[in-house]
Scaffold this active site. Structure first.
Site, mmCIF file in Angstrom:
data_model
loop_
_atom_site.group_PDB
_atom_site.id
_atom_site.type_symbol
_atom_site.label_atom_id
_atom_site.label_comp_id
_atom_site.label_asym_id
_atom_site.label_seq_id
_atom_site.Cartn_x
_atom_site.Cartn_y
_atom_site.Cartn_z
ATOM 1 N N LYS A 14 0.836 -1.211 0.000
ATOM 2 C CA LYS A 14 0.000 0.000 0.000
ATOM 3 C C LYS A 14 0.873 1.264 0.000
ATOM 4 C CE LYS A 14 -2.270 -1.203 3.832
ATOM 5 N NZ LYS A 14 -1.821 -2.579 4.152
ATOM 6 N N ARG A 89 -10.194 0.156 7.595
ATOM 7 C CA ARG A 89 -9.809 -1.221 7.896
ATOM 8 C C ARG A 89 -10.957 -2.013 8.504
ATOM 9 N NH1 ARG A 89 -4.042 0.037 8.249
ATOM 10 N NH2 ARG A 89 -2.817 -1.846 8.491
ATOM 11 N N ARG A 128 11.489 -6.297 5.671
ATOM 12 C CA ARG A 128 11.310 -4.910 6.106
ATOM 13 C C ARG A 128 11.782 -4.743 7.555
ATOM 14 N NH1 ARG A 128 5.422 -2.280 5.523
ATOM 15 N NH2 ARG A 128 5.026 -3.302 7.501
ATOM 16 N N ARG A 134 10.752 -1.891 12.209
ATOM 17 C CA ARG A 134 9.446 -1.564 12.791
ATOM 18 C C ARG A 134 9.093 -2.565 13.885
ATOM 19 N NH1 ARG A 134 4.667 -0.373 8.563
ATOM 20 N NH2 ARG A 134 3.571 -1.670 10.053
ATOM 21 N N ARG A 145 -1.366 -9.789 12.922
ATOM 22 C CA ARG A 145 -1.877 -8.799 11.970
ATOM 23 C C ARG A 145 -2.591 -9.477 10.800
ATOM 24 N NH1 ARG A 145 3.609 -6.176 11.153
ATOM 25 N NH2 ARG A 145 2.703 -4.986 9.439
#
Ligand code: ATP
Ligand code: MG
Length: 191
Positions: A14, A89, A128, A134, A145
């Site tokens: 996204k 969401r 990532r 993160r 998630r």
């Protein structure tokens, strides 16, 4: 420019495609994940609340999110179109977005859904984690998630289909191809 809602699982790209779209069409960009991470970094009250949910892979409560979204939207310059990245969401968030835009004489525009296999998503997010560090990009939180995505977010896809604005793009191994297909769709919607 029509507004764009970019929709997909964690790691579906996204943010990546939003950046491409913003560079090409000079639209506004609202990434709710980035807004929340900014609040956490600045140690605001909102940031403290958000951190508990994010680190646990859960969604921030709808009322709070809807309020943040409206404030962020109203702070952007009007008339250039906005890309919504990471919002809505949940179905209540989608209904609130539609209402918030209608109250301002605006529309949702078009929805772009990114479909990517879960193994590819997991590999991207773990990668990532190495690059960006993160806090929520670790295997345990990623699994949570994904579950939240399946239970609370994925059902929204049909909601957008009923609104008549869903456009689906399936990952086939090339970012350039995805960008070309998405831009062709945006051009057609704005023609
Ligand atoms: P990407 O596709 O960009 O890789 P992502 O789905 O993993 O992303 P973000 O959109 O950055 O991540 O969101 C990170 C976290 O922020 C979510 O897991 C959730 O806790 C919180 N969050 C972001 N947007 C919302 C929202 N609309 N409603 C509730 N919580 C949100
Ligand atoms: Mg993101």
């Amino acid at each position: 420019m029509k507004n764009i809602i970019i929709f997909g699982a964690p790691g579906s790209g996204k943010g990546t495609y939003s950046d491409e779209i913003v560079a090409k069409y000079h639209m506004g960009h609202i990434s709710t994940g980035d807004v929340l991470r900014g609040e956490i970094k600045n140690e605001t009250e909102l940031g403290k609340i958000a951190k508990g949910y994010i680190d646990n892979g859960q969604l921030i409560p709808d009322e709070l999110m809807i309020d943040i979204l409206a404030k962020t939207y109203d702070a952007l310059p009007a008339g250039q179109g906005v890309i919504f990245d990471g919002f809505p969401r949940t179905i209540p968030q989608a209904e609130a977005l539609k209402k918030m835009l209608a109250a301002r004489g605006h529309e949702m525009g078009m929805m772009i859904e990114l479909i990517v296999d879960e193994e590819v998503l997991m590999a991207r997010l773990l990668n990532r984690a190495k690059e960006q560090g993160r806090a929520d990009d670790n295997e345990e939180t990623i699994k949570k998630r994904f579950a939240v995505y399946h239970n609370q977010t994925a059902p929204l896809s049909e909601w957008f289909a009923k609104e008549g604005i869903r456009n689906t793009f399936t990952w086939a191994g090339s970012k350039e191809q995805m960008v070309a297909d998405i831009c062709a769709c945006i051009d057609a919607a704005n023609a």
